[in-house]
Design a protein around this motif. Structure first.
Motif, mmCIF file in Angstrom:
data_model
loop_
_atom_site.group_PDB
_atom_site.id
_atom_site.type_symbol
_atom_site.label_atom_id
_atom_site.label_comp_id
_atom_site.label_asym_id
_atom_site.label_seq_id
_atom_site.Cartn_x
_atom_site.Cartn_y
_atom_site.Cartn_z
ATOM 1 N N ALA A 25 0.766 -1.312 0.007
ATOM 2 C CA ALA A 25 -0.079 -0.041 0.157
ATOM 3 C C ALA A 25 0.902 1.357 -0.009
ATOM 4 N N ASP A 26 0.370 2.128 -0.253
ATOM 5 C CA ASP A 26 0.892 3.596 -0.527
ATOM 6 C C ASP A 26 1.237 4.066 1.103
ATOM 7 N N TYR A 27 2.791 4.150 1.222
ATOM 8 C CA TYR A 27 3.159 4.539 2.674
ATOM 9 C C TYR A 27 3.033 6.054 2.892
ATOM 10 N N SER A 28 2.766 6.864 1.799
ATOM 11 C CA SER A 28 2.663 8.291 2.000
ATOM 12 C C SER A 28 1.663 8.956 3.131
ATOM 13 N N SER A 29 0.661 8.028 3.248
ATOM 14 C CA SER A 29 -0.516 8.502 4.210
ATOM 15 C C SER A 29 -0.121 8.104 5.754
ATOM 16 N N ILE B 220 -1.166 -0.866 7.399
ATOM 17 C CA ILE B 220 -1.787 -0.349 6.141
ATOM 18 C C ILE B 220 -1.683 -1.559 5.051
ATOM 19 N N ASN B 221 -1.070 -2.892 5.494
ATOM 20 C CA ASN B 221 -0.978 -3.955 4.552
ATOM 21 C C ASN B 221 -1.579 -5.117 5.186
ATOM 22 N N GLU B 222 -2.623 -5.447 4.950
ATOM 23 C CA GLU B 222 -3.132 -6.579 5.325
ATOM 24 C C GLU B 222 -2.752 -7.722 4.682
#
Length: 447
Positions: free
Chosen positions: A118-122, A297-299
């Motif tokens: 997933a995008d880690y920027s959040s 954020i990464n299930e």
């Protein structure tokens, strides 16, 4: 060779492999011929034993060995053919192993999950900052003095921080209970060694006093039969001792191996060690936070085989930590449930780290490896020997390389995250994460 693969559940795969009879029979016959050339059987000259005799006597065992070898080879070939990566050893079941017929077996195993990061920027990360203040240094020195303290008889009532020597016996509903008795036990008041209320009840008692304490065992007490039970303890105070702190002199400094046996030299060395500990603690807390957000954020599904393997590692570590490296104890005596959550998180973090490394083509920074080894070596008397030892030991150096890779992954993720900074005290910065969690839970209950 025929191969079919079925997804049974989640990451589990069931692979059916069919091997032509000719391949098995050819290997079996070849081994029988080899055995015939060397077998010694009464009534036959060496090398002259008929093949049918060899087959009758050794055939079943030879076929079993061949099938085992065929399973290993064909399983690997099937994985290559189907482009599967198993996350653990397979469970093998023979479906057909009759002579003259195609050999068929079913391999059940788990595969590694397919991960799309997933995008880690959040991600919002709070980077803690702290410094060793003079007050922190003074407090640490007082702690070191207390660790080296002596005791002397005090002709007064006991106060918190004093050590008392006591005889005691505990009763529940008027009956003494197992494990509730002690003689001439040394107890520092305020240490939290005994159950709540016990130590407080001895504050103000003098040597020779007999005190009756009415307390209650905590609900979470380790002994099931005592949890939450009210108890009465009859205590005799044999002695009251006051703590005597050592002077800050050369004799005290020598106990810590300080080269410069002066107060300034001692303070400089203690501050240096505190700053090293602080930097390491801040680094670990940042890493835990970064990886915690990565997991959040990464299930992903994790292979149970990897989790079970990590549970075994944690069991062995626990045995070594509490019983010593040479303890002859079975790690399986520790319940699996004790480590399951921690093991699952470790496996999840490991899989995600590998995915970040692969996605960003991260290579280990050899300069950082060198500086990490040198930093670790600084704490030893002969740093160069430690450095040479690491670089002469591939396994240990590999562990350092993995740590550096983790640090590089942290840097990679931080570069895209929303990072803020927060100033905290030295004490808060070095506090273990488990202690912080426990204190937050207690505050929540109080609220």
């Amino acid at each position: 060779m025929q191969v079919s693969v079925e997804t049974t559940s989640g990451l589990e795969r069931q692979m059916t492999v069919t091997v032509p009879a000719e391949r098995v029979d050819q290997d079996v016959n070849s081994r029988i011929q080899q055995t015939a050339r060397t077998a010694r059987i009464d009534g036959f000259r060496p090398g002259k034993v008929p093949v049918k005799v060899i087959k009758r006597r050794y055939g079943p065992g030879i076929r079993e060995e061949v099938l085992g070898q065929v399973v290993q080879e064909s399983f690997y070939e099937a994985l290559q053919q189907e482009e599967l990566m198993p996350a653990g050893g397979p469970s093998i079941e023979f479906k057909n192993d009759k002579e003259g017929e195609d050999f068929q077996f079913v391999a059940t195993f788990e595969v590694y999950p397919q991960v799309e990061l997933a995008d880690y920027s959040s991600a919002e990360i709070t980077k803690l900052k702290a410094e060793v203040q003079d007050a922190d240094l003074d407090q640490m020195i007082e702690t070191l003095r207390k660790q080296q303290a002596g005791w002397e008889a005090a002709d007064r009532a006991a106060a918190e921080g004093d050590r008392v020597k006591i005889d005691f016996e505990g009763f529940i509903d008027g009956e003494a209970f197992d494990g509730g008795k002690g003689e001439n036990m040394e107890l520092v008041l305020g240490s939290g060694t005994m159950i709540p209320g016990f130590e407080d009840g001895l504050v103000g008692a003098e040597a020779g006093a007999e005190v009756e304490l009415n307390v209650a065992f905590p609900e979470e007490y380790h002994a099931e039969n005592l949890k939450g039970k009210p108890a009465t303890f009859k205590v005799k105070v044999n002695a009251v001792e006051a703590q005597v702190l050592p002077e800050l002199d050369e004799a005290f400094f020598e106990k810590f191996g300080i080269e410069e046996n002066t107060l300034d030299g001692f303070k400089a060395e203690v501050r240096k060690n505190m700053e090293r500990e602080l930097a390491q603690s801040l680094k670990m807390k940042l890493k835990d936070q970064v990886f915690g957000k990565l997991v959040e954020i990464n299930e992903i599904d994790v292979p149970s085989a990897l989790v079970d393997g990590e549970i075994d590692n944690l069991r062995r570590q626990a045995i070594q930590q509490f019983a010593g490296p040479n303890a002859d104890l079975d790690p399986n005596m520790l319940p699996k449930e004790m480590f399951e959550e921690q093991a699952k998180r470790r496996v999840t973090v490991g899989l995600l780290i590998q995915e970040v490394i692969k996605a960003n083509e991260i290579k280990v920074d050899e300069d950082r490896v060198r500086s990490t080894v040198e930093e670790m070596a600084e704490t030893y008397q002969e740093p160069q020997q430690v450095i040479d030892w690491y670089y002469g030991n591939k396994e240990m150096l590999s562990q350092i390389e993995n740590l550096v890779l983790e640090d590089q992954v942290v840097d990679q993720l931080l570069a895209s995250a929303k990072v803020s900074e927060e100033e905290v005290s030295y004490e808060e910065a070095i506090k273990p994460a488990q202690q912080e969690t426990a204190e937050e839970s207690a505050e929540g209950e109080d609220a």
